[in-house]
Write a protein that holds these residues in place. Structure first.
Motif, PDB file in Angstrom:
ATOM      1  N   UNK A   1       0.838  -1.201   0.000  1.00  0.00           N
ATOM      2  CA  UNK A   1       0.000   0.000   0.000  1.00  0.00           C
ATOM      3  C   UNK A   1       0.868   1.245   0.000  1.00  0.00           C
ATOM      4  N   UNK A   2       0.620   2.122  -0.973  1.00  0.00           N
ATOM      5  CA  UNK A   2       1.390   3.361  -1.060  1.00  0.00           C
ATOM      6  C   UNK A   2       1.047   4.287   0.107  1.00  0.00           C
ATOM      7  N   UNK A   3      -0.232   4.290   0.498  1.00  0.00           N
ATOM      8  CA  UNK A   3      -0.657   5.218   1.556  1.00  0.00           C
ATOM      9  C   UNK A   3       0.060   4.909   2.873  1.00  0.00           C
ATOM     10  N   UNK A   4       0.189   3.607   3.218  1.00  0.00           N
ATOM     11  CA  UNK A   4       0.838   3.291   4.494  1.00  0.00           C
ATOM     12  C   UNK A   4       2.337   3.552   4.422  1.00  0.00           C
ATOM     13  N   UNK A   5       2.906   3.456   3.222  1.00  0.00           N
ATOM     14  CA  UNK A   5       4.321   3.828   3.080  1.00  0.00           C
ATOM     15  C   UNK A   5       4.495   5.320   3.241  1.00  0.00           C
TER      16      UNK A   5
ATOM     17  N   UNK B   1      -4.336  -2.911   4.926  1.00  0.00           N
ATOM     18  CA  UNK B   1      -4.284  -2.716   3.480  1.00  0.00           C
ATOM     19  C   UNK B   1      -4.490  -1.254   3.134  1.00  0.00           C
ATOM     20  N   UNK B   2      -4.330  -0.961   1.860  1.00  0.00           N
ATOM     21  CA  UNK B   2      -4.833   0.287   1.294  1.00  0.00           C
ATOM     22  C   UNK B   2      -6.026  -0.087   0.448  1.00  0.00           C
ATOM     23  N   UNK B   3      -6.318   0.689  -0.577  1.00  0.00           N
ATOM     24  CA  UNK B   3      -7.329   0.292  -1.552  1.00  0.00           C
ATOM     25  C   UNK B   3      -7.054   1.037  -2.846  1.00  0.00           C
ATOM     26  N   UNK B   4      -7.386   0.392  -3.961  1.00  0.00           N
ATOM     27  CA  UNK B   4      -7.243   1.066  -5.250  1.00  0.00           C
ATOM     28  C   UNK B   4      -8.429   1.983  -5.519  1.00  0.00           C
ATOM     29  N   UNK B   5      -9.609   1.534  -5.069  1.00  0.00           N
ATOM     30  CA  UNK B   5     -10.816   2.339  -5.274  1.00  0.00           C
ATOM     31  C   UNK B   5     -11.754   2.154  -4.091  1.00  0.00           C
ATOM     32  N   UNK B   6     -12.565   3.198  -3.845  1.00  0.00           N
ATOM     33  CA  UNK B   6     -13.654   3.111  -2.877  1.00  0.00           C
ATOM     34  C   UNK B   6     -14.899   3.627  -3.587  1.00  0.00           C
ATOM     35  N   UNK B   7     -15.986   2.881  -3.523  1.00  0.00           N
ATOM     36  CA  UNK B   7     -17.203   3.280  -4.222  1.00  0.00           C
ATOM     37  C   UNK B   7     -18.143   3.978  -3.238  1.00  0.00           C
ATOM     38  N   UNK B   8     -18.386   5.272  -3.472  1.00  0.00           N
ATOM     39  CA  UNK B   8     -19.191   6.064  -2.535  1.00  0.00           C
ATOM     40  C   UNK B   8     -20.608   5.501  -2.395  1.00  0.00           C
ATOM     41  N   UNK B   9     -21.187   5.158  -3.527  1.00  0.00           N
ATOM     42  CA  UNK B   9     -22.582   4.700  -3.573  1.00  0.00           C
ATOM     43  C   UNK B   9     -22.822   3.439  -2.730  1.00  0.00           C
ATOM     44  N   UNK B  10     -21.868   2.507  -2.771  1.00  0.00           N
ATOM     45  CA  UNK B  10     -22.087   1.203  -2.135  1.00  0.00           C
ATOM     46  C   UNK B  10     -21.212   0.974  -0.905  1.00  0.00           C
TER      47      UNK B  10
END
Lengths: 213, 495
Positions: B115-119, B212-221
Motif C-alpha cells: 500500500x502506497x498510503x501506508x508507506x 491494506x490500502x485500496x485502489x478504489x472506494x465506491x461512494x454509492x455502495x
C-alpha cells in the motif's frame, strides 16, 4: 474540532472555484467507450474465454453436463488429491464419481486446517471472456473467499454460455457489490523479480477451469 | 540504507549518484523497456482506449470537484455495511489511529498488503515504535523490507534489484524475520518466489490483523477494491479477524459502474495485462466470510492542500498504475530512490511537492526532475498533464506565490536556490535588448572557445553540475549569416 470536520472544511474551502450548479454526475462523464470489444457469436465468446484463460496459464477443459462428474473425478485423481474442499451448496452430482475425502467449508475451520486440504471445487458467478476472468461472489456453490485461496489446486466450473459475458462492463452489471467478490484471472502470479512472470506465489498454483455446456 | 526519506539530498545530487551505478542502470533499463513494450500491446487490444481514458479522467475530475459530498456518502455506506470510518488529517494521526486499533486487538504483529498510503505515512516504523511488528507480504515489498532498503517503483518496488541480489538478501535475512531461506537457494525467479511463499505462509495462517490500502472506494455502495497478482492481498484481506484499510481521500469513485472504466485501464497500464490475476472487493463485513471487524481510515495528509491548487489538483486523479515511470527517460536512468519520496518518477515529481509542500530542498528540486518530453502524459490512463503541472510548480518554486498548507492560505517566498537562475534571465534580457553587446559577447566567446571550462564558475556551477555545457561554435551565427549572405553563396562556414 474533529478531524472529520477539519478535513471536510478543508475540502470545501479548496473547492471554492467549483460553482454550485456544476455539471451533475449523470452528465459529467462521457461514456462513449464500448460495451464490448468486437462482434462475436455466443460460441466465439466462449472460445475467447477459453483462449484468454489458457493464455494466463489456467488449464481449461470443456465437457457436456453429463460428463462433468467424470471430468472432476479425473482431475482430482491426476492431482493425487486425498482431500477436497466442498462449498455447502455445490451440486452433489459434480462429485458423484470421485471417492476423494470431502472436507466441508465450515466457519470454524482454521487456516491451518485449510492449508492441509489438497483441492477445492467451486462454481462461479460470472466469467468474462475478453479478460479471461472468473468471478466468485461467495454464493453457496462457491463458499467463503478463503477456501479458493489456501488450497494449492482450484477446480472452477463455469456453465457456458449462461455464465459467460464478453466484457468487464457486462460482468459488473451482473454482480452484486454487496457481496464479497473475488475476480480470478489465471493462477497466482508475480513479476517482481526482473519482471519475469512466475506462476504460483500465495494463491493456488494450479487453476483448472471446466467449461460445461 | 535508511528506511526514511528525511535528509535526502536534492534530486540532482541523488540522481547523479544513481546514474553512476552501472548495475542499477542495467536493472532499470531492462525492467522499464520490458514493461513499456508489453503495455503498448495490451493497450492496443482495446479500440476504445481514447474514450476509456477520457471517461476515467472525467469520473475522477467530477469526484474531486465534489469530494466533500462523496466522502460523506462513502462514510454512510461503509458504516451501513458494518464498517467503522476514521478520519486522519495527517500521517501522525493516521498512525496513531492504526496503532490504537491494533493494540485493542491485543496482537503483537500485523500482515500488510502492499500500500502506497501506508508507506507515505511511515506506518511500519510507527507501529514498530509501539512494539507492533508489521510484515510486508508482497514479494517485492518483502525484498525491500528484508534488504532494509527503500521501494524504488510504485508497482514493482524492488525493480532496482536483480535476481542475484535478491537471492543474497533472502539467504542473509529471512531467518531474522521467520522461516529461513531453503538450503541451496538459487537465483531462479521460480525458486525465489517459492522461498517467499514458504516464508510468508506461516505468517498468513496465524495472522489476526491485516492492514491494506485500496485502489478504489465506491461512494454509492461503500465497496473497497484491491487489485493484485500474488494472492498475498487476498490472504491479508480474508484470513485475519480484523482488517484496517488506510486510504487516501482521493481514491473515491461515485458509483459501482465507474469501476468498469478503471478495471479496464489500470491492469493494462500497470502490469500490461488484460486483467491482474486477483481483484478483491468487499463492502463492510460479511457474516461468516472474512474479517468480522473492518476499519477504514480516510487519509488527508496534504491531499486537501493539493486539491486547493486548481492546476495541480489533477495529480489527485492518479490511480498509481506507474506507466509514467516506465516511459520516463529521467526515471529510467536515475531510479526511484533519487526522488526522495514514496512516489517516484513523473507522478512523484508533481505529487510529492504538493503533498509535502516545496519548503524542503528535495521537494523544491522535484519539479525539475523531468525532461518535459511529455511521454508521461501520453501514457497516463487518466490523462494527467504532468508537464503542465511541472511547469506550474517550477514557477511556484522560482517566483513564490499563494499556496495552501495544512488548510491555511500562505504566500510562499521565492526559493533561494534559484537566485542564479533569476539573475541569468535578467542578464539575458539585458543582452538581447542590446544587439551590439550581444554581438561582441558572442565573438569573444568564439575566440576563447578552447579556454572554456567544462563547468560554469560561481552561481552557474549548480546548473552545469547536472548538464553538459554545449560547445561554443567557432563562428557566431550572425557572422556566418552576414558572410554567406544567409547561406546563399554556398560557402561553408570557416572552420
Amino acid at each position: 474540532m474533529s478531524s472529520r470536520e477539519r478535513i471536510l472544511g478543508r475540502v470545501r474551502r479548496a473547492l471554492a472555484d467549483v460553482p454550485p450548479d456544476d455539471t451533475p454526475y449523470g452528465e459529467a462523464v462521457a461514456r462513449d467507450y464500448l460495451r464490448e470489444h468486437g462482434d462475436r457469436s455466443v460460441e466465439e465468446t466462449v472460445e475467447l474465454l477459453a483462449e484468454n484463460l489458457a493464455d494466463y496459464r489456467a488449464v481449461v477443459h470443456r465437457c457436456g453436463e453429463g460428463e462433468l462428474p467424470s471430468v472432476v473425478a479425473r482431475l482430482l485423481a491426476e492431482r493425487k488429491a486425498a482431500t477436497v474442499l466442498v462449498p455447502p451448496g455445490l451440486e452433489e452430482a459434480w462429485l458423484a464419481e470421485t471417492d476423494v475425502a470431502r472436507v466441508p467449508d465450515r466457519g470454524e475451520s482454521t487456516a491451518h486446517e485449510l492449508d492441509r486440504v489438497d483441492s477445492v471445487v467451486t462454481a462461479c458467478a460470472v466469467a468474462i471472456a475478453e479478460t479471461g476472468t472468473i468471478v466468485l461472489d461467495g454464493g453457496p456453490d462457491q463458499g467463503r473467499r478463503r477456501i479458493t485461496l489456501v488450497p494449492d489446486h482450484h477446480i472452477c466450473v463455469v456453465r457456458v454460455p449462461d455464465q459467460v459475458v464478453s466484457s468487464v462492463p457486462q460482468g459488473l452489471e451482473r454482480l452484486d457489490p454487496g457481496r464479497p467478490l473475488t475476480w480470478i484471472s489465471g493462477p497466482s502470479a508475480t513479476s517482481d523479480i526482473e519482471l519475469d512472470r512466475v506462476e504460483g506465489v500465495h494463491g493456488p498454483r494450479t487453476l483448472e477451469v471446466i467449461l460445461v455446456g | 540504507m535508511s528506511g526514511t526519506f528525511v535528509g535526502m539530498p536534492a534530486f540532482p545530487k541523488a540522481a547523479h549518484e544513481a546514474v553512476g551505478n552501472a548495475t542499477l542502470r542495467g536493472n532499470l533499463r531492462h525492467a522499464t523497456h520490458t514493461i513499456r513494450a508489453k503495455r503498448a500491446v495490451a493497450v492496443a487490444e482495446l479500440d476504445d482506449w481514447v474514450e476509456l481514458r477520457e471517461a476515467g479522467k472525467l469520473i475522477k475530475d467530477h469526484t474531486l470537484r465534489h469530494l466533500d459530498r462523496y466522502l460523506v456518502q462513502l462514510e454512510e455506506s461503509v458504516t451501513a455495511a458494518g464498517g467503522t470510518v476514521h478520519w486522519a488529517a495527517d500521517a501522525d494521526e493516521a498512525n496513531r489511529i492504526v496503532a490504537r486499533l491494533v493494540k485493542e486487538t491485543g496482537e503483537p504483529e500485523v500482515v500488510k498488503v502492499k500500500s502506497m498510503a501506508t508507506q507515505e505515512i511511515g506506518l511500519n516504523e510507527a507501529l514498530e515504535a509501539e512494539g507492533i511488528r508489521a510484515y510486508e507480504t508482497d514479494l517485492a515489498e518483502l525484498i525491500v523490507q528484508l534488504g532494509k532498503d527503500r521501494p524504488s517503483h510504485i508497482l514493482v518496488p524492488a525493480i532496482h534489484r536483480n535476481r542475484g541480489e535478491i537471492r543474497d538478501i533472502f539467504r542473509a535475512e529471512m531467518s531474522e524475520w521467520g522461516r529461513p531461506a531453503p538450503e541451496g537457494l538459487t537465483d531462479t525467479p521460480a525458486e525465489l518466489a517459492e522461498a517467499a511463499r514458504l516464508h510468508l505462509r506461516e505468517k498468513f495462517l496465524r495472522a489476526k490483523v491485516g492492514i491494506s490500502g485500496a485502489n478504489f472506494m465506491v461512494a454509492e455502495t461503500g465497496t473497497l477494491v484491491v487489485v493484485e497478482s500474488e494472492g498475498n492481498g487476498r490472504m491479508c484481506l480474508t484470513l485475519p479477524e480484523t482488517l484496517i484499510s488506510v486510504v487516501g481521500i482521493e481514491k473515491i469513485v461515485p458509483t459501482w459502474r465507474d469501476l468498469e472504466v478503471f478495471l479496464q485501464t489500470l491492469p493494462r497500464s500497470s502490469t500490461a495485462e488484460r486483467m491482474n490475476p486477483y481483484t478483491s472487493t468487499w463492502t463492510g463485513t460479511t457474516d461468516g466470510d472474512g474479517p468480522q471487524t473492518f476499519h477504514l481510515v480516510l487519509l488527508d495528509n496534504g491531499r486537501t492542500d493539493t486539491l486547493a491548487d486548481e492546476v495541480g489538483r489533477q495529480a489527485l486523479r492518479c490511480i498509481r498504475c506507474s506507466a509514467c515511470l516506465n516511459v520516463c527517460p529521467v526515471y529510467e536512468r536515475a531510479g526511484g530512490h533519487a526522488y526522495g519520496s514514496v512516489y517516484p518518477g513523473p507522478i512523484g515529481a508533481i505529487l510529492s511537492p504538493q503533498l509535502r509542500g516545496i519548503q524542503s530542498e528535495i521537494d523544491a528540486s522535484l519539479p525539475y526532475a523531468s525532461s518535459l518530453c511529455g511521454a508521461c502524459y501520453d501514457v497516463c490512463p487518466v490523462a494527467i498533464d504532468i508537464p503542465e503541472v511541472l511547469v506550474h510548480l517550477r514557477e511556484r518554486v522560482v517566483q513564490g506565490g499563494p499556496v495552501t498548507r495544512d488548510g491555511n492560505k500562505v504566500v510562499l517566498k521565492p526559493a533561494k536556490g534559484h537566485a542564479a537562475e533569476r539573475a541569468a534571465m535578467r542578464a539575458a534580457r539585458w543582452a538581447f535588448g542590446r544587439p551590439g553587446a550581444l554581438r561582441t559577447g558572442q565573438r569573444l566567446a568564439s575566440r576563447t572557445r578552447r579556454l572554456h571550462p567544462r563547468t560554469l564558475p560561481g552561481p552557474g556551477k549548480a546548473w552545469s553540475g547536472t548538464r553538459d555545457l554545449p560547445a561554443v561554435p567557432a563562428e557566431p551565427f550572425r557572422d556566418w549569416w552576414q558572410r554567406t549572405n544567409g547561406g546563399t553563396t554556398g560557402k561553408e562556414a570557416a572552420k
